[in-house]
Write an enzyme that holds these catalytic residues in place. Structure first.
Site, PDB file in Angstrom:
ATOM      1  N   VAL A  81       0.852  -1.185   0.000  1.00 27.98           N
ATOM      2  CA  VAL A  81       0.000   0.000   0.000  1.00 27.98           C
ATOM      3  C   VAL A  81       0.892   1.240   0.000  1.00 27.98           C
ATOM      4  CG1 VAL A  81      -1.825   1.253   1.224  1.00 27.98           C
ATOM      5  CG2 VAL A  81      -1.796  -1.240   1.266  1.00 27.98           C
TER       6      VAL A  81
ATOM      7  N   LYS B 213      -3.464   0.389  -3.343  1.00 32.63           N
ATOM      8  CA  LYS B 213      -3.140  -0.964  -2.883  1.00 32.63           C
ATOM      9  C   LYS B 213      -2.769  -1.762  -4.109  1.00 32.63           C
ATOM     10  CE  LYS B 213      -5.306  -4.572  -0.072  1.00 32.63           C
ATOM     11  NZ  LYS B 213      -6.527  -4.896   0.660  1.00 32.63           N
TER      12      LYS B 213
ATOM     13  N   ASP C 215     -14.331  -7.935  10.203  1.00 32.14           N
ATOM     14  CA  ASP C 215     -12.977  -7.587  10.651  1.00 32.14           C
ATOM     15  C   ASP C 215     -12.970  -6.181  11.259  1.00 32.14           C
ATOM     16  OD1 ASP C 215     -10.361  -8.167  11.185  1.00 32.14           O
ATOM     17  OD2 ASP C 215      -9.610  -7.587   9.210  1.00 32.14           O
TER      18      ASP C 215
END
Lengths: 303, 155
Positions: free
Chosen positions: A2, A17, A133
């Site tokens: 990144v 990314k 997440d």
């Protein structure tokens, strides 16, 4: 990889990314997992890009565009800034010590950030996205104090009727008990994100991870020690209760207000509702935003 | 059955993919093909519905349609994308090529078509989730009924 970049055309600062080149059919087998084997555009990045594209909310990071050239994929997103975990780590102990003026500021900051965390989660849940997440590292702080949700690699569109999903989601410290106790393919849905948000909330207030187990069983022990070993009734949330559960000590629930020193009663109440064992009893992001903890003017004072 | 389908494909190959009916038929053939060799026993309706949705949207993009003269490429790419999103079956491109032998497509062509589809759809691939459906129902409902419906939706 990144990296930060600036558009030569618009001057806009973005993060890109980069995903390594996809192998050819006869390519190195070791590269297969990362690039999705011989499946063309890798599944995980397809999903990440598609989920980010589906979102349009001030508390969710915006995906600008995707490029794909000679097998190399680049996801360009808006540049936000430091993540919450790094920000918490940068604060000295004084900020997390009771009765210090700086601690009062951290308590305000926790409320200010938590409201945005829940807004981002509520938005995603409202359009059918299960994040899987949620953790301080996946919230970025912009220069104007806006929190933006990122980290959609493990996210997916939720299913109805619920289907068994993979257990390999959510960083262990933020993983809900129904995932840990659910066998290889547990059935879980949006409340797993609320559990993770609760852990994130506690971490913002104390500067420490709430449940830091070194293994799945270790994680369960940490949870049970604080919240009490679940009663028979509460165990009904598990898909298949592992036999070792019966062998665990019967811990009584500890006081959350002692663990989160300085947090007001409303804050403790909200946290306790986010950390209920049974997913159906756990508060939703929308209801959490209506909780008394967030009522009134809670603008952030400057230090 | 399999051979009969192959005959159909050869006929389809002769047509251009600008005709939506041809495209839908193409994807049906592809699905049948995959099913006939047993690689998609778990194929569910969501994959088919999504494939059709992508195909319909792609067919409105004239530039995209013109750039893929082989009628089967776009349907295959749409199906591949839908399969990935639904995670129904991890299909490999090299497994698709022999199935599409009458069309004489190679792996790179499928990859190119897949990216062209993703680009044309701008990664707007989301399926219709229950939450989204409920939001639409709420928007359509009369103002006076919305709160009651919202309560039902919350439950």
């Amino acid at each position: 990889m990144v990296v930060k970049c600036e558009s030569r055309v618009s001057g806009k600062v973005m993060v890109v990314k980069r995903i390594k080149k996809m192998p050819s059919v006869s390519g190195d087998a070791s590269d297969e997992d990362e690039a999705g084997a011989d499946q063309g555009f890798p599944v995980r990045y397809l999903r990440e890009a598609c989920l980010l594209r589906a979102c349009n909310h001030p508390n969710v990071m915006k995906l600008e565009f995707v490029t794909y050239h000679e097998g190399q994929i680049e996801l360009f997103s808006e540049f936000v800034g430091l993540n919450v975990e790094d920000y918490i780590s940068s604060l000295s102990d004084e900020y997390f010590t009771r009765n210090k003026q700086k601690h009062e500021w951290v308590l305000q900051l926790g409320r200010y950030f938590m409201k945005q965390v829940l807004k981002g989660i509520d938005y995603c849940h409202s359009i059918g996205i299960l994040l899987r997440d949620v953790k301080p590292r996946n919230f970025l702080i912009s220069s104007d104090g806006t929190l933006k949700l990122t980290g959609f690699v493990l996210a997916r569109f939720s299913l109805l009727p619920e289907e068994p999903l993979t257990q390999q989601v959510v960083t262990l410290s933020y993983r809900a008990p129904e995932i840990i106790l659910g066998g290889t393919y547990p059935v879980y849905t949006a409340p797993v994100d609320i559990w993770s948000a609760g852990c994130t909330f506690a971490e913002m207030i104390t500067g420490r991870t709430l449940f830091e187990g070194d293994s799945e069983i270790g994680q369960l022990l940490k949870i049970f020690k604080l919240l009490g070993t679940p009663s028979d009734c509460n165990k009904s949330f598990c898909f298949e209760v592992p036999s070792y559960i019966e062998l665990l000590p019967q811990w009584q629930p500890q006081s959350l207000s002692e663990r989160l020193e300085g947090l007001c009663d409303e804050g403790v109440d909200l946290l306790s509702r986010m950390l209920l064992y049974h997913p159906c009893s756990r508060i939703t992001a929308r209801d959490a935003l209506k909780h008394p903890y967030f009522q009134g003017d809670h603008s952030l004072m400057k230090t | 059955h399999f051979h009969a389908l192959l005959q159909d494909e050869v006929e389809l190959k002769k047509q251009e993919c600008t005709d939506p009916v041809t495209m839908i038929r193409s994807i049906q053939v592809v699905l049948e093909l995959c099913h006939s060799v047993g690689i998609m026993d778990d194929m569910d309706s969501e994959v088919i519905a999504l494939s059709m949705n992508y195909l319909q949207r792609c067919s409105q993009n004239e530039k995209l349609v013109q750039s893929f003269r082989k009628s089967v490429l776009l349907p295959v790419a749409c199906m591949l994308t839908a399969l990935k999103l639904c995670e129904t079956y991890a299909v490999r491109i090299c497994d698709l090529v022999p199935l599409l032998q009458p069309f004489q497509v190679d792996e790179d062509e499928i990859r190119d078509a897949e990216w062209a589809v993703l680009e044309a759809l701008d990664f707007n691939l989301q399926p219709v989730t229950t939450s989204r459906l409920l939001s639409c129902v709420l928007d359509l409902a009369p103002e006076t009924k919305r709160n009651a419906l919202r309560d039902v939706a919350d439950i």
